[in-house]
Design a protein around this motif. Structure first.
Motif, short mmCIF file in Angstrom:
data_model
loop_
_atom_site.label_atom_id
_atom_site.label_comp_id
_atom_site.label_asym_id
_atom_site.label_seq_id
_atom_site.Cartn_x
_atom_site.Cartn_y
_atom_site.Cartn_z
N SER A 312 6.27 -1.57 -7.92
CA SER A 312 6.18 -3.01 -8.12
C SER A 312 6.15 -3.32 -9.60
CB SER A 312 4.92 -3.58 -7.44
OG SER A 312 3.80 -3.45 -8.29
N ALA A 314 4.05 -5.88 -10.52
CA ALA A 314 2.99 -6.87 -10.33
C ALA A 314 2.26 -7.17 -11.63
CB ALA A 314 2.00 -6.38 -9.27
N THR A 316 -0.54 -9.55 -11.13
CA THR A 316 -1.86 -9.74 -10.51
C THR A 316 -1.82 -9.21 -9.09
OG1 THR A 316 -1.31 -11.97 -9.70
CG2 THR A 316 -2.30 -11.81 -11.90
N THR A 317 -2.98 -8.79 -8.62
CA THR A 317 -3.11 -8.36 -7.22
C THR A 317 -4.45 -8.83 -6.69
OG1 THR A 317 -3.02 -6.46 -5.72
CG2 THR A 317 -4.11 -6.13 -7.82
N SER A 318 -4.49 -9.09 -5.42
CA SER A 318 -5.72 -9.55 -4.77
C SER A 318 -6.12 -8.55 -3.70
CB SER A 318 -5.48 -10.94 -4.14
OG SER A 318 -6.60 -11.34 -3.37
N SER A 333 -2.62 -7.90 -1.67
CA SER A 333 -1.38 -8.63 -1.95
C SER A 333 -1.11 -8.59 -3.44
CB SER A 333 -1.49 -10.08 -1.47
OG SER A 333 -2.58 -10.74 -2.11
N ASN A 334 0.18 -8.71 -3.79
CA ASN A 334 0.55 -8.73 -5.21
C ASN A 334 1.75 -9.64 -5.41
OD1 ASN A 334 3.23 -7.05 -5.66
ND2 ASN A 334 2.05 -5.95 -4.09
N ASP A 335 2.03 -9.96 -6.68
CA ASP A 335 3.10 -10.92 -7.00
C ASP A 335 4.32 -10.23 -7.61
OD1 ASP A 335 2.14 -10.12 -9.42
OD2 ASP A 335 1.69 -12.12 -10.19
N ARG A 366 6.67 -9.62 3.29
CA ARG A 366 7.19 -9.95 1.97
C ARG A 366 7.75 -11.36 1.99
NH1 ARG A 366 11.77 -10.33 -0.66
NH2 ARG A 366 11.83 -9.87 -2.88
N GLU A 369 8.70 -12.76 -4.10
CA GLU A 369 8.16 -11.65 -4.87
C GLU A 369 6.74 -11.27 -4.42
OE1 GLU A 369 8.37 -12.40 -9.02
OE2 GLU A 369 10.49 -11.87 -9.13
N ARG A 370 6.22 -11.95 -3.41
CA ARG A 370 4.86 -11.67 -2.94
C ARG A 370 4.89 -10.66 -1.80
NH1 ARG A 370 -0.05 -13.59 -3.61
NH2 ARG A 370 -1.59 -13.44 -1.92
N GLU A 372 2.37 -8.50 0.86
CA GLU A 372 1.02 -8.54 1.42
C GLU A 372 0.86 -7.45 2.47
OE1 GLU A 372 -1.21 -12.40 2.10
OE2 GLU A 372 -0.74 -11.83 4.16
#
Length: 384
Positions: A312, A314, A316-318, A333-335, A366, A369-370, A372
């Motif tokens: 990735s 990314a 940020t990721t949550s 999840s990530n961007d 998906r 670009e996100r 999860e």
């Protein structure tokens, strides 16, 4: 430098349009207008038209090579062709006292060549070219006595300085971004190596003592075999006990290494992702959960972190973990998902099968670009 699989793909596209595209556009816009002007004599227009084609090709080739790697080597032939074309594009308008056009071609080619030099040589070239830019126009204006000395001398200086900044600035940012990406990759590799070293150190501490004692007692038993068989048998019994202890301790080390803990994996993932330049935001609401469920969710967390680092771009990721109504739920999840969708490989598929066998579910989706990833497991059900 290959930017495949990194977060630099979009930045490289931007740099391509901002640097080669802009400079080629400026060359064509200003020079073509002059070449097509019927008030200009035909011969210099023909020379400049041919020189324009050569310099445009040289700029595109040289900047493309420069963007592919740092440091990069000048490709043979193109620098010479570009410089000769720039000289023609400078001399022809200057001979007709066009003080605004003549420095454009030479300034752009000088800046492109400067991108291949080290910092000190680059600074020296830019400063020298900027200072010398005042001389040709100023000399022609003085000889012609046209009263445009200030414009003829200072405008080329401004063009040269501005062109150098417009070319070298974005490429400097490109180099910095490349070094940061390399540092991010090395940081992720170091985190993996640190874990391997920790495991090696634990294994060495366990095995070193046991094997040393086993070696000593085996040697003693060999010496006593003929003189005192009873004592030799006792020593060998002690060797057997030590070997059993060593095997048990080794299994415990390996089991501890392979057995994951969800809380530890979340902590480790946050640390490793932060060192790789990814902002990891965690929300943890713990609850009662079996050891086996914690182990499986830990494996999911480890795989998710690995995929983030490897597959990735990314920023940020949550990470969210909750236990509610007897169900443990982990969502990552990530961007930075790739286009097309990131290849999940066999890691997630294998984990999905294990969670399914344990009565849970592992899903990934998906959207643009996100990306999860969601894992759910019965919190109190024992799994193998």
């Amino acid at each position: 430098m290959s930017d495949a699989g990194t977060g630099l793909a979009g930045f490289r596209r931007y740099t391509w349009w901002a640097v080669p595209g802009t400079n080629v556009g400026v060359l064509i816009l200003f020079t073509a207008e002059w070449v097509l002007d019927s008030d200009v004599p035909l011969q210099p227009r023909v020379f400049c038209a041919a020189a324009l084609v050569v310099e445009v090709a040289a700029v595109l080739v040289l900047l493309d090579v420069r963007l592919r790697g740092t440091p990069a080597r000048l490709p043979a032939g193109w620098p010479v062709a570009g410089v000769l074309a720039a000289i023609v594009l400078g001399v022809c308008p200057l001979a007709l006292r066009n003080y605004g056009l003549w420095p454009v071609g030479p300034a752009i080619m000088m800046a492109v060549i400067a991108t291949y030099l080290d910092r000190r040589a680059r600074r020296r070239l830019v400063l020298t070219a900027t200072a010398v830019a005042a001389l040709p126009g100023g000399a022609v204006s003085l000889l012609a006595g046209d009263g445009q000395l200030v414009y003829a001398a200072l405008f080329p200086v401004g063009v040269t300085a501005f062109t150098s900044w417009a070319v070298l600035g974005p490429l400097w940012a490109w180099d910095v971004a490349g070094r940061l990406e390399e540092a991010r990759r090395l940081s992720a590799e170091l985190a993996v190596k640190d874990e391997r070293l920790r495991f090696a150190a634990d294994l060495h501490d366990i095995q070193g003592h046991h094997l040393q004692v086993i070696a000593v007692k085996s040697e003693l038993a060999a010496r006593l075999a003929e003189a005192d068989a009873t004592r030799a048998a006792a020593e060998m019994e002690e060797v057997r006990r030590l070997a059993t202890d060593a095997l048990r301790d080794t299994r415990e080390v390996v089991r501890g290494y392979r057995r994951t803990s969800l809380n530890e994996e979340i902590t480790n993932a946050t640390r490793v992702l932060a060192s790789a330049g990814i902002d990891a935001r965690t929300t943890v609401e713990p609850g009662a959960i079996s050891e086996s469920a914690r182990h499986l969710l830990g494996l999911v967390m480890r795989e998710a972190a690995t995929n983030l680092l490897r597959h990735s771009r990314a920023r940020t990721t949550s990470i969210e973990y909750r236990v509610a109504d007897g169900v443990a739920r982990l969502q990552v999840s990530n961007d930075g998902a790739f286009e097309p969708a990131a290849d999940t490989g066999t890691g997630l598929s294998a984990l999905a099968e294990r969670l399914d066998a344990a009565g849970g579910v592992l899903e990934w989706t998906r959207d643009g670009e996100r990306f999860e990833l969601t894992a759910c497991l019965p919190a109190g059900k024992e799994t193998r």
